[in-house]
Design an enzyme around this catalytic site. Structure first.
Site, short mmCIF file in Angstrom:
data_model
loop_
_atom_site.label_atom_id
_atom_site.label_comp_id
_atom_site.label_asym_id
_atom_site.label_seq_id
_atom_site.Cartn_x
_atom_site.Cartn_y
_atom_site.Cartn_z
N ALA A 185 -6.60 -13.51 28.24
CA ALA A 185 -7.11 -14.09 27.00
C ALA A 185 -7.82 -15.43 27.25
O ALA A 185 -8.73 -15.79 26.53
CB ALA A 185 -5.95 -14.26 26.03
N LYS A 193 -3.97 -16.31 38.00
CA LYS A 193 -4.40 -16.21 36.60
C LYS A 193 -4.91 -17.58 36.16
O LYS A 193 -4.16 -18.56 36.13
CB LYS A 193 -3.23 -15.76 35.73
CG LYS A 193 -3.55 -15.67 34.26
CD LYS A 193 -2.37 -15.03 33.53
CE LYS A 193 -2.55 -15.06 32.03
NZ LYS A 193 -1.47 -14.33 31.34
N GLY A 247 -8.94 -16.64 30.49
CA GLY A 247 -9.66 -16.76 31.76
C GLY A 247 -9.47 -15.49 32.54
O GLY A 247 -8.93 -14.51 32.03
N ASP A 303 4.11 -8.91 23.50
CA ASP A 303 2.77 -8.31 23.67
C ASP A 303 2.84 -7.15 24.67
O ASP A 303 1.95 -6.98 25.50
CB ASP A 303 1.79 -9.39 24.14
CG ASP A 303 0.34 -8.92 24.03
OD1 ASP A 303 0.08 -7.92 23.30
OD2 ASP A 303 -0.53 -9.54 24.66
N VAL A 306 -8.28 -13.13 35.98
CA VAL A 306 -7.25 -13.02 37.02
C VAL A 306 -7.99 -12.63 38.30
O VAL A 306 -8.85 -11.74 38.27
CB VAL A 306 -6.21 -11.94 36.66
CG1 VAL A 306 -5.16 -11.81 37.76
CG2 VAL A 306 -5.53 -12.28 35.33
N ILE A 318 -10.07 -9.56 39.36
CA ILE A 318 -9.41 -8.24 39.23
C ILE A 318 -8.98 -7.94 37.80
O ILE A 318 -8.51 -6.85 37.51
CB ILE A 318 -8.17 -8.12 40.15
CG1 ILE A 318 -7.24 -9.33 39.99
CG2 ILE A 318 -8.57 -7.92 41.59
CD1 ILE A 318 -5.95 -9.21 40.79
N1 LIG Z 1 -0.09 -9.90 39.45
C1 LIG Z 1 -1.16 -9.14 39.21
N2 LIG Z 1 -1.61 -8.29 40.17
C2 LIG Z 1 -2.71 -7.52 39.93
N3 LIG Z 1 -3.41 -7.53 38.77
C3 LIG Z 1 -3.01 -8.35 37.79
C4 LIG Z 1 -1.87 -9.19 37.94
N4 LIG Z 1 -1.68 -9.88 36.81
C5 LIG Z 1 -2.66 -9.49 35.98
N5 LIG Z 1 -3.47 -8.57 36.55
C6 LIG Z 1 -4.66 -7.94 35.96
O1 LIG Z 1 -5.26 -8.85 35.06
C7 LIG Z 1 -5.25 -8.34 33.71
C8 LIG Z 1 -4.98 -9.47 32.74
O2 LIG Z 1 -3.68 -9.99 33.00
P1 LIG Z 1 -3.01 -11.11 32.11
O3 LIG Z 1 -1.66 -11.39 32.61
O4 LIG Z 1 -3.93 -12.26 31.99
O5 LIG Z 1 -2.87 -10.40 30.72
P2 LIG Z 1 -3.33 -10.85 29.28
O6 LIG Z 1 -2.36 -10.17 28.41
O7 LIG Z 1 -4.73 -10.52 29.05
O8 LIG Z 1 -3.18 -12.40 29.23
P3 LIG Z 1 -2.31 -13.22 28.22
O9 LIG Z 1 -0.90 -12.86 28.52
O10 LIG Z 1 -2.64 -14.63 28.57
O11 LIG Z 1 -2.73 -12.80 26.84
C9 LIG Z 1 -4.19 -7.26 33.73
O12 LIG Z 1 -4.43 -6.27 32.75
C10 LIG Z 1 -4.31 -6.70 35.16
O13 LIG Z 1 -5.39 -5.80 35.24
#
Ligand SMILES: Nc1ncnc2c1ncn2[C@@H]1O[C@H](COP(=O)(O)OP(=O)(O)OP(=O)(O)O)[C@@H](O)[C@H]1O
Length: 346
Positions: free
Chosen positions: A50, A69, A52, A173, A54, A46
């Site tokens: 950065a 994640k 892997g 961030d 989610v 979904i």
């Molecule tokens: N709990 C959740 N429910 C639904 N979708 C989610 C959830 N957490 C993340 N996502 C989806 O996954 C994407 C990536 O989330 P993630 O938390 O990995 O953000 P990231 O900023 O890319 O990672 P990082 O914080 O490691 O840099 C989000 O933009 C969202 O679309």
């Protein structure tokens, strides 16, 4: 996407309970209690983080649908605090400290699996339905948020930041990709991979997070910054909601060139110059006043999240005051540059 998430079978092996840390060539063992990733069936990707993807997943034990994640190499860490493991521990710790707050994605557990992918870790979270982010929401609408819609969104985000900062953490961030958005207007802060305990000293010199949303103190390479940096990014988000376009538009390459030739002033000015002041002409005086408070150039003059929530843009106390005593034009002071918020008071 480099690799797909492993689809795991139930109970293949017990959960990994030990993480190995390299320490100047000799191994040390750090004990963490991890859930077993094999208890989760991966259903669908979904999002992409950065380190892997989610994925939507099902917990076999409870039948609950969750978001997992995947952090490739999440178990790798060094005794000097570098490596992914300390970052995952920080991310999970920050999320755990904010458990129960409706504006922050809820962590359930951290999982590992001996037989899946050696050193990988998995943060298991509540699944936020819909999969939309504030970025995709803005793109789908194709128009800015109305002031009422922006007020509702900013209230949720500032309340989340207030909670986060009260736990002694900075997100670092915040940007529209890291804000999950449901159809009814509910928002949740996610993407805590850069979160860290708020420290005045010892933050890395290089700014983390999306540069267009970084506060001046981060862009100038200061090693001391705190929750004010998150408040700045929330100011950028508020302006973006009201204008329908990003406030600062300099590219990462622009920033990198300026940084390489050591012109740190230019790093900030490029962003400011790229901003078209007329984009926020339609915003009320109270709204522009709040924006100026969130985007105060000097961090010690910036509102805190808690103070911002007391602002009359939220409390609605402005009308009488405006009639009796119109406020002066709202100005932002960018040293050496004209204020983008010097629009005349309506
Ligand atoms: N709990 C959740 N429910 C639904 N979708 C989610 C959830 N957490 C993340 N996502 C989806 O996954 C994407 C990536 O989330 P993630 O938390 O990995 O953000 P990231 O900023 O890319 O990672 P990082 O914080 O490691 O840099 C989000 O933009 C969202 O679309």
């Amino acid at each position: 996407m480099e690799a797909a998430l492993p689809v795991t079978a139930r109970n293949k092996r017990p959960a990994r309970e030990e993480a190995h840390r390299a320490d100047a060539g000799k191994k040390k063992r750090a004990r963490y209690e991890f859930d077993d990733i094999n208890e989760y069936e991966m259903l669908k990707e979904i999002g992409e983080g950065a380190f892997g993807v989610v994925a939507k997943a099902r917990d076999h034990r409870t039948g609950e649908t969750v978001a997992v994640k995947w952090i490739r190499g999440g178990l790798e860490g060094n005794s000097d605090g570098s490596g992914l493991l300390p970052a995952v521990v920080r991310e999970a710790g920050c999320l755990a400290a904010c458990r129960g707050h409706p504006g922050i994605v809820q962590i359930k557990t951290v999982a590992a699996g001996e037989d899946t992918a050696g050193n990988d870790l998995y943060i298991v979270m509540e699944l936020f339905a819909g999969g939309a982010t504030l970025r995709s929401e803005l793109a789908t609408r194709g128009r800015p948020f109305s002031e009422d819609e922006a007020r509702d969104a900013m209230k949720q985000l500032l309340e989340a930041a207030e909670k986060l900062h009260a736990t002694g953490t900075i997100h670092r961030d915040i940007n529209p990709d890291n804000i999950l958005a449901a159809a009814g207007g509910e928002l949740k802060l996610c993407g805590f991979g850069c979160a860290t305990p708020a420290r005045r000293v010892g933050c890395p010199e290089k700014p983390v997070g999306m540069l267009q949303y970084c506060a001046p103190e981060q862009l100038f390479g200061l090693s001391c910054y705190g929750p004010e940096a998150d408040v700045w990014t929330l100011g950028c988000v508020m302006a973006e909601l009201l204008a329908g376009e990003a406030l600062f538009t300099a590219t990462e390459e622009d920033y990198m060139i300026a940084e390489r030739i050591n012109m740190r002033d230019d790093i900030v000015s490029m962003g400011v110059e790229a901003f078209d002041e007329t984009m926020l002409d339609h915003v009320s005086v109270a709204g522009r006043e709040l924006l100026a408070g969130l985007l105060a150039f000097h961090s010690d003059e910036r509102l805190t999240a808690a103070e911002a929530l007391e602002h009359r843009w939220f409390t609605g106390e402005e009308d009488e005051e405006v009639q009796e005593d119109p406020p002066a034009a709202v100005e932002l002071e960018f040293p050496g540059f004209e204020s983008p918020f010097a629009a005349p008071v309506a």
